[in-house]
Design an enzyme around this catalytic site. Structure first.
Site, PDB file in Angstrom:
ATOM      1  N   ARG A 131       0.889  -1.439   0.026  1.00  0.00           N
ATOM      2  CA  ARG A 131      -0.264   0.147  -0.114  1.00  0.00           C
ATOM      3  C   ARG A 131       0.867   1.059   0.197  1.00  0.00           C
ATOM      4  NH1 ARG A 131      -2.468   0.087   5.992  1.00  0.00           N
ATOM      5  NH2 ARG A 131      -0.553   1.310   7.137  1.00  0.00           N
ATOM      6  N   ASN A 169      -5.169   8.691   3.660  1.00  0.00           N
ATOM      7  CA  ASN A 169      -4.783   7.700   5.431  1.00  0.00           C
ATOM      8  C   ASN A 169      -3.043   8.236   5.950  1.00  0.00           C
ATOM      9  OD1 ASN A 169      -5.443   6.026   7.663  1.00  0.00           O
ATOM     10  ND2 ASN A 169      -3.677   4.364   6.527  1.00  0.00           N
ATOM     11  N   GLU A 170      -2.702   8.467   6.630  1.00  0.00           N
ATOM     12  CA  GLU A 170      -1.713   8.825   7.090  1.00  0.00           C
ATOM     13  C   GLU A 170      -0.684   9.059   6.110  1.00  0.00           C
ATOM     14  OE1 GLU A 170      -0.333   5.317   8.766  1.00  0.00           O
ATOM     15  OE2 GLU A 170      -1.307   6.090  11.213  1.00  0.00           O
ATOM     16  N   GLU A 324      -7.224   6.828  15.633  1.00  0.00           N
ATOM     17  CA  GLU A 324      -6.643   4.752  15.425  1.00  0.00           C
ATOM     18  C   GLU A 324      -5.229   5.229  16.722  1.00  0.00           C
ATOM     19  OE1 GLU A 324      -5.128   3.383  11.858  1.00  0.00           O
ATOM     20  OE2 GLU A 324      -6.194   4.872  10.938  1.00  0.00           O
ATOM     21  N   PHE A 374      -2.907 -10.929  12.096  1.00  0.00           N
ATOM     22  CA  PHE A 374      -2.981 -10.506  13.780  1.00  0.00           C
ATOM     23  C   PHE A 374      -2.995  -9.491  14.445  1.00  0.00           C
ATOM     24  CE2 PHE A 374      -0.613 -14.748  11.637  1.00  0.00           C
ATOM     25  CZ  PHE A 374      -1.344 -15.831  12.705  1.00  0.00           C
ATOM     26  N   HIS A 375      -3.255  -8.330  13.841  1.00  0.00           N
ATOM     27  CA  HIS A 375      -3.176  -7.028  14.574  1.00  0.00           C
ATOM     28  C   HIS A 375      -4.679  -7.108  15.137  1.00  0.00           C
ATOM     29  CE1 HIS A 375      -4.237  -2.168  15.326  1.00  0.00           C
ATOM     30  NE2 HIS A 375      -3.100  -2.803  14.341  1.00  0.00           N
TER      31      HIS A 375
HETATM   32  C1  GLA Z   1      -2.047   2.431  10.884  1.00  0.00           C
HETATM   33  C2  GLA Z   1      -2.964   2.654   8.996  1.00  0.00           C
HETATM   34  C3  GLA Z   1      -3.960   1.734   9.371  1.00  0.00           C
HETATM   35  C4  GLA Z   1      -3.124  -0.050  10.002  1.00  0.00           C
HETATM   36  C5  GLA Z   1      -2.890   0.708  11.495  1.00  0.00           C
HETATM   37  C6  GLA Z   1      -2.035  -0.660  12.539  1.00  0.00           C
HETATM   38  O1  GLA Z   1      -2.944   3.619  11.534  1.00  0.00           O
HETATM   39  O2  GLA Z   1      -4.075   3.863   9.287  1.00  0.00           O
HETATM   40  O3  GLA Z   1      -4.795   1.027   8.259  1.00  0.00           O
HETATM   41  O4  GLA Z   1      -1.623  -0.419   9.189  1.00  0.00           O
HETATM   42  O5  GLA Z   1      -1.569   1.475  10.911  1.00  0.00           O
HETATM   43  O6  GLA Z   1      -1.837  -0.589  13.422  1.00  0.00           O
END
Ligand code: GLA
Length: 708
Positions: A131, A169-170, A324, A374-375
């Site tokens: 990604r 995202n991020e 998050e 596994f998250h």
């Molecule tokens: C970040 C990302 C999420 C996911 C988490 C995992 O917050 O935005 O998509 O990958 O990390 O901890």
């Protein structure tokens, strides 16, 4: 906490309407997480909505990674599935934070347009199959991202479930490819105008780096030896600006389409090195942050508190949101420790305590497939009959009980100065030592404040300092004349200032300022230095208040120019030279620390500076690893110690008294007699001086005055 200079801008959009405050006024503290319905079938969506309701979830972030599902091949559209998801969520009373799906382009984009793929400094192209594989400066990426954004926003802006917008995202990509190089040159032209000015700004006579043509100018790619620090610093700025452009383009589509003006944001990553979030402050309607403290880090509570203080400060003191976090384990570390539900609750309530009005997780349902299988999640693989999910439901109830906290603010007399460029510059090659870093130093100086129960605003040099009695600048390596003059004037007016080592060394180009350092502030501190002195492993002795200790890593060769020595080096070449100094400057006082101090000495120094500045923590003599904050008239007490702690009830009730400035002059409010814990309904009364609140490990109380 008002009036933080440039931080008091109105929310993005330019007027007084605060879209996030409007949302939380209706929904209270937001609660939920990322939801990735494209990974599940419709029967699961139905089950998810029911379980979300039972858990008290009020908001889910949807569509972050949906690009390939919306646009399975270039130009195609498949959106009916999302219509159904949003309808189901809306019927279930769950609000949606809808994402632009631009964080992870489908493989077809990189396959057809390899120029969209980012390139590392050594020229490696980063491929799809993971990604984030886009270069922020790629025109092909940006136009494809805008096209899908426009369609998603046009289709869903009218949907009643959508209450917030989430761009990408991020955002945190960096690329050294040719298209980025061209964009970098455009950015440099607008900063410097002509090549002569650029050559001057980058000091290119050194090592024969002089540029004869713009075409020669390139990002700081892999090179035989140390790269030009001024070029590196500008490339950092350029990258941050390029990411901001990506954000702004998509946010502009939303703002042009959404007549209901729902809040627009993106998720930050704490002190993230590639983006100067302070420069984005007018772009987001609410600051949102992702936080994954390392369960193995014994300092995680204070480190997280600092990040949360930054997030609150980036929004000018307005509530922010925790977008998050993990209910338990993450998957991005080599060895991923779990968290108990009690610890997860404690960390969530810590964010509320430090100004967050939203508590969300990554993610709602644990993924069965992909790298994050596994998250941890709000709904684990093992289902609702799990401790983690019971914890999620308990937290939902807790946040509902705290709904009245939404919109309230913290206030503080203390600020720390931090900016990204000093952080970037202290991480460069060729410094006296690579064992110091502005963020690590900031954390060291912050910890004693956190332990004393003092919230801190994290502001940039140049911010309005009038709300503060004490300002700390632990590592302000880059400083320009204007903010330096403002700092000096603020001290002269009665402010208390504490400067750490390596302060005001360089200008905004990372050029060293000539003269005895800290060049722009030497008058204020009454001390000046002539050499930076990295220390041998066994350090150097320091005498302080009749005791001696060893300072390690780094020291400075200083001379008193009117200041008083608080601590003095005892041996080696620095013997007799001041290590820590204190100076009266006008009506104020300035302290200078010319060494890396051991944590206990630094704590003692910060305590003394606080005392002399007349700044007190909310609760005196806090037991170790107990955190306290106050939002509005609510007091949070959080036990991070891992052991039971006792706190005198009288001290807690005193901390609930209205701030002194609240009443008419001379009026002293009568002492608070009783308080209620909003989480449990338990009553605390001032019956006897010996009464103590018993706080089990990982527990939290949230107190507000109970009127008879
Ligand atoms: C970040 C990302 C999420 C996911 C988490 C995992 O917050 O935005 O998509 O990958 O990390 O901890």
């Amino acid at each position: 906490m008002t009036g933080v200079g440039r931080h008091t801008t109105t929310p993005a959009g330019g007027d007084e309407f605060d879209a996030f405050a409007a949302l939380t006024a209706e929904l209270g503290l937001l609660y939920g997480g990322d939801y990735n319905p494209e990974q599940w079938d419709e029967a699961t969506w139905v089950e998810d909505v029911a379980l979300m309701r039972a858990a008290g979830v009020t908001l889910v972030t949807v569509g972050v990674f949906s690009w390939a599902r919306y646009e399975p091949e270039p130009g195609a559209r498949d959106m009916a599935w999302m219509d159904r998801v949003l309808d189901l969520l809306h019927e279930g009373g769950i609000a949606v934070d809808l994402a632009t799906p631009t964080a992870s382009p489908p493989p077809w984009l990189g396959h057809r347009h390899p120029e969209t793929l980012p390139q590392t400094a050594d020229g490696t192209r980063l491929l799809y199959g993971s990604r984030n594989q886009f270069s922020p400066s790629s025109a092909a990426y940006r136009s494809a991202a805008l096209a899908i954004t426009k369609d998603v926003v046009a289709r869903y802006a009218p949907h009643p479930a959508v209450r917030m917008w989430h761009v990408g995202n991020e955002l945190g990509q960096v690329s050294y490819d040719d298209e980025s190089a061209a964009a970098f040159r455009t950015w440099l032209r607008s900063r410097y105008g002509d090549l002569a000015t650029l050559n001057e700004a980058w000091g290119t006579w050194v090592w024969s780096q002089r540029y004869a043509s713009w075409d020669e100018v390139a990002p700081p790619r892999v090179a035989p030896y140390h790269r030009n620090p001024s070029l590196e610093l500008d490339f950092r700025r350029f990258t941050s600006d390029a990411l901001r452009e990506v954000y702004r383009e998509q946010a502009a589509v939303i703002r042009a389409t959404d007549t209901r003006r729902r809040p627009v944001t993106t998720n930050y990553m704490g002190f993230f090195p590639l983006v100067d979030y302070a420069s984005w402050r007018d772009d987001v309607d609410v600051v949102a942050d992702d936080s994954y403290p390392d369960a193995a880090d014994p300092r995680r509570a204070s480190t997280t508190a600092l990040t949360q203080d930054l997030m609150r400060s980036l929004g000018g003191g307005r509530p922010w949101m925790l977008m998050e976090q993990a209910t338990s384990a993450v998957t991005f570390r080599a060895h991923n420790l779990t968290k108990t539900p009690a610890r997860s609750r404690l960390e969530s309530l810590q964010a509320v305590a430090r100004g967050s009005d939203g508590i969300c997780f990554f993610q709602w349902r644990a993924a069965r497939t992909g790298p994050e299988r596994f998250h941890s999640a709000m709904l684990p693989h093992a289902g609702p009959d799990t401790d983690v999910h019971r914890g999620v439901r308990r937290l939902g109830a807790d946040l509902a009980a705290l709904a009245g906290v939404a919109g309230t603010r913290l206030r503080t007399d203390v600020a720390v100065l931090f900016d990204w460029q000093s952080w970037w510059a202290t991480g460069q090659d060729g410094l006296p030592t690579n064992r110091m870093d502005a963020l690590a130093t900031l954390r060291d100086y912050y910890e004693p404040l956190w332990r004393a129960g003092i919230a801190v605003d994290v502001v940039e040099p140049g911010a309005d300092l009038t709300p503060y009695r004490l300002v700390l600048a632990p590592s302000l390596y880059v400083l320009e004349p204007e903010p330096a003059a403002a700092l000096a004037a603020w001290v002269a007016d009665g402010g208390h200032l504490l400067l750490g080592p390596l302060t005001a060394v360089a200008d905004a180009q990372a050029h060293v300022r000539p003269g005895r350092f800290p060049v722009l502030l030497a008058d204020v501190v009454g001390v000046s230095g002539e050499e930076w002195v990295p220390l041998p492993e066994d350090g150097v002795g320091v005498a302080w208040d009749g005791q001696t200790f060893v300072a390690r890593t780094f020291a400075e060769h200083l001379r008193l120019d009117g200041a008083q020595a608080v601590a003095t080096f005892t041996d080696g070449a620095l013997a007799g030279a001041p290590a820590v100094t204190r100076n009266e400057h006008g009506a104020g006082r300035a302290w200078y620390v010319g060494a890396v101090l051991p944590p206990d000495r630094l704590a003692a120094l910060v305590e003394r500076v606080l005392r002399e500045a007349g700044v007190h923590g909310l609760v005196p003599d806090l037991p170790r690893d107990v955190e306290v904050t106050r939002r509005g008239d609510v007091l949070f007490v959080l036990n991070h110690s891992g052991e039971a702690r006792q706190l005198p009830v009288g001290n807690l009730l005193d901390a609930l008294a209205p701030p002194r400035s609240a009443g008419p002059p001379g009026s002293a409010a009568p002492p608070v007699q009783a308080a209620i814990d909003l989480l449990t309904g338990a009553l605390l009364t001032r019956t006897g001086a010996a009464d103590a609140l018993h706080l089990p490990p990982d527990d939290v109380v949230v107190l507000t005055e109970r009127h008879p």
